[in-house]
Motif scaffolding. Sequence first.
Motif, PDB file in Angstrom:
ATOM      1  N   CYS A   1       0.850  -1.206   0.000  1.00 33.72           N
ATOM      2  CA  CYS A   1       0.000   0.000   0.000  1.00 33.72           C
ATOM      3  C   CYS A   1       0.883   1.253   0.000  1.00 33.72           C
ATOM      4  O   CYS A   1       0.589   2.228  -0.682  1.00 33.72           O
ATOM      5  CB  CYS A   1      -0.891   0.025   1.230  1.00 33.72           C
ATOM      6  SG  CYS A   1      -2.222  -1.154   1.144  1.00 33.72           S
TER       7      CYS A   1
ATOM      8  N   LEU B   1       2.249   1.734  -3.359  1.00 33.80           N
ATOM      9  CA  LEU B   1       1.201   2.286  -4.236  1.00 33.80           C
ATOM     10  C   LEU B   1       1.028   3.775  -3.989  1.00 33.80           C
ATOM     11  O   LEU B   1       0.846   4.551  -4.921  1.00 33.80           O
ATOM     12  CB  LEU B   1      -0.137   1.605  -3.933  1.00 33.80           C
ATOM     13  CG  LEU B   1      -0.452   0.296  -4.637  1.00 33.80           C
ATOM     14  CD1 LEU B   1      -1.705  -0.314  -4.035  1.00 33.80           C
ATOM     15  CD2 LEU B   1      -0.667   0.539  -6.115  1.00 33.80           C
TER      16      LEU B   1
ATOM     17  N   GLY C   1      -5.144   2.977  -3.728  1.00 34.70           N
ATOM     18  CA  GLY C   1      -4.376   2.458  -2.599  1.00 34.70           C
ATOM     19  C   GLY C   1      -5.153   2.575  -1.294  1.00 34.70           C
ATOM     20  O   GLY C   1      -5.106   1.693  -0.447  1.00 34.70           O
TER      21      GLY C   1
END
Lengths: 499, 572
Positions: free
Chosen positions: B138, B141, B153
Amino acid sequence: MNWNAWIPLLVIASSLLPGLIIFGLDEERLRLRTSLNLLGAVSKLALVGLMLWGVYYEQQYETRLAVLPGLELVLRAGPLALLFVTLSSVLWLLTTVYAIGYLEGSSHRSRFFGFFSLCVTSTVGVALAGNLITFLLFYELLTLSTYPLVVHRGTDVARRAGQSYLIYTLAGGVLLLLGTAWLYTLTGTLEFVPRGFVAQLGPEYAPALIAIFALLIAGLGVKAALVPLHGWLPQAMVAPAPVSALLHAVAVVKAGAFGIVRVVYEVFGVEFAAGLGVMQPLVWLACFTIIYGSIRALFQDDLKRRLAYSTVSQVSYIALGVGIAGPFATVGGVVHLVHQGLMKITLFFCAGNLAETLGVHKVSEMNGAGRRMPWTMVAFTIAAFGMIGAPPIAGFISKWYLGLGALNTGQDWVVLVLAGSSLLNAAYFLPILHRAWFRDPPAEWPHEHDFGSKETAWALLLPPVITALLALFAGLFASAPFSALQWAQLIARREFYAP
Amino acid sequence: MTYALSVSLILPSVVLWPLVVAGILLLPGLRPAGLALTPLAALPALALSALPNGELSLPGVMLGGILMLDATGRIFLFLVSILWLASSVLARARMRAASCDTFAIMLLFAMAGSFGLVLAGDGLLFFAAATITGYSLCGALACATDRQATKAGKVLVVLLVVSDVLIFEVLLMLGQAAGSVDFESLQQAFSNSENKNVVFGLLLAGFGIKIGMLGVHFWIPPVFATANAELRPALVALIFAAGLLGVLRLTPLGQIRAPEVAAVLHWLAWATLLYTVFVGMSQNQRRFIPGYVAIALGSVWLVVLSACLQQPGRWDSLAHVSAAVLIQSGAGLAATFLMDKPNNEGVSSYSFRSLLAALQWVAVLLLGISPLGLVWAMAGHVSSITLLSVMAVIVLLGVHALLQGDNDPEKKPGERYASSAAISASRPVEFSHIAPGVVAALITVAILAAAYQLYQGMMTEAARGLGIIALAAMAAVLNARWCVLRLPVLPAGDVLLPITRGLLLVRVGVGRLLARCAAYWADITQAMDRRRRPETKRIDIAGYLESLLLSWSPALSLLLLLGLLAAWLAAL
């Protein structure tokens, strides 16, 4: 007295004496003050290390001083006491280093460090207290020694916060005193015993014992910030960052939570308290506080205020573990005493760094803070994930044991509270991390200090990095010898649930 | 024995190596060395997958951790290390930029976590590795400057948190029953559990989020569509290692029979297929389509689970075949997700473009036929028909993606789709557009059917079923596309995303309604409105109560009340 009997006294003296000397020092005696602070902290740590080793091998460390006929001042280093003393001593050393950096150049440093030392003395006294009267004595000393720290800045807001702090904690102390006195009239003793000393009373005393339990928990609940007795805590965040760190992670709040552990296990005894029917209300109160604190934290823009409400929520995990009872929940609650301390002190150190270095006080001002202060924000990230309960950080271990304890005692619904709390924690911590790491920093910070090529002063940077690593290692190496978890298991095995 | 011992000792180094590389990258003087080592960070894991089984007990780690390499782990390790190799090689160019240190660190942490997932021998270590992988990805991202990628994300982060909470509950339930957290004990506890359906529900919802199971799948299309190319293979690794492997590790397949759950899973697989056909074929941008291929592929595992829960004896034969299916589908899926890469890179050479185009078709075909082995293994079972349908859907979607051409830079895919009129004008519904896909699907099905007959001798029934499914799919696709294109607006990436936004709007609406009814509504609405309408002033009831608590009289009254309560209790 043999040598072992002197050691608890020396532990108290190791911070008391430097504190008293520091009071008399001029503001300019920086080097001497720093030396005294560090000497006290290091010597205390060494003594605590010695006692840890000894207690592990079942040696006794006990000091008894007669105060009044029939009443003794007792300092005893059992496994539970040592867990709290170790936490206080380690974090005191780090907080002292942090405070030296934080208060550099400010006024009234001798006063600050004097009371700072007294505060730690009181905390260690609370931890080592061998009976309820000794506990009460140090508990009240703690109130009095932390008040000057809360109002240290001397602003109107600080004074108001100090006033509410004093009202709450002194009133709580009165309730505690009432409960203690009443208990003494019934039992004739106040000595902490592993399975409690009130079980000797017959069933006819049950109503009185319930009332005493309510008084003691209310008195302790003020410092432990159980809702609705938590009002002072978010206000007290006006104090300087090292004080906030100390209040939330080491001293005041923890003293309340530790007192609850003492009362349930070593005054009433967990089985007896369960028989009185007082444990279930404690669980409900703790669960309500956990959720309430998290919801309130969710909507705070002031970073320290958000962390304060997070403390309200997180400290109740300790009360929850105590209330659920059973070996697993007890371990979960007791170990959270340490784990929450490590994580929360990291968060407050980081909040202090952001305020001191960039002038950032609000969550909405934290955009891009991770790029400007990467190490501070790495420490913050680790602690925040720990608070959420993400493995392998310390908070996960606490939640795991609390969850196991709840399932083992058939209180499955508590697991939902833990899950809800994790979700709420994620909801108020992850946006902070997102802002800090993935948003662009502003063109200009609110009030930036220049530390050259470093992100901030070493004295401010090292403590949060160390405490963050400790929080990580406390979770990752939870089963290692002498870890907080292993020690909590030792406490449960040796003191509360001995066969 | 010495060999096994040395394998055991290598296990932690495989997990730690990417972290060491991350450490090297952080040191200013060694950054070039770190950059050079990054593409190689997955190589030790790849090498380990060729070594024999091993196990290493780590008594001090968490609650007694275990690292192990077993048959299942080896297959996943091979797949995951291949995917990470692809990711790290692709990421090298981006990492060279001085500002990409956060991205590089996140990527390497996610890599270490992925290997930890595969090598974890107990539930808690697995959970820890899943957390590290998920949140690090995450983070990677979120490093994108693209606002849409950041938004996607965020969707993933929210779902990961929910997933982790659900998995925590499963582990807690099983761990409490087992008294231990190693996978064998957890599986045993699952077998003996009285609440199997509850455990199944939590398990499937928790890991289903990571697999992209229908209902909790809606992170997949936007995340894969907006993620940079170097992250896509890594995200595929997340699906397999954190999702599918988790289910396999915790479910005692072959020992447990749960026909009700099996039926639910089978229907869920069909629902997934219908959903992906309808929504996937309605996408008018290439990069969103592979997401639906991934969701459709997830139904393969639902079918396998369903079959094993209905007839536990099938697991042995299916497990044997699943290895090849797993590797083929994982690699094929990653290749499918990289389909828009050549277009973005602006390859000029015609022959190279042709080669890449051919490779893309091969990738789709490989992915499409990946469940073939399972079809053979489930010969004569209704699940084989479902699996063939999955294959048809995958090929249809894959071909649809290939025929979509380049991504249209003028559109804003993360925002909203264009209105139906605009879509109709730019991409009218043409049979010629859809026909090659259908033909390709039919050819695939025909090949499968032939193979099916060759090996099992069951052509008649299977072919009949396949024919019906192929026709139904074709009709559904044509009609679905026609219908969907006439809808007023389609959401970005997935139809479930606006539902979540809808829920938020409902929450705000309810909050406002309550605020009107009761003047002292909580500060939640106020906080939500703060940015939108700074002039809004509502009384914060919680804050108001707390301010009362700060003055002398209420605080003392409260404590007095407590005293009275205590006295009353004493009088009882």
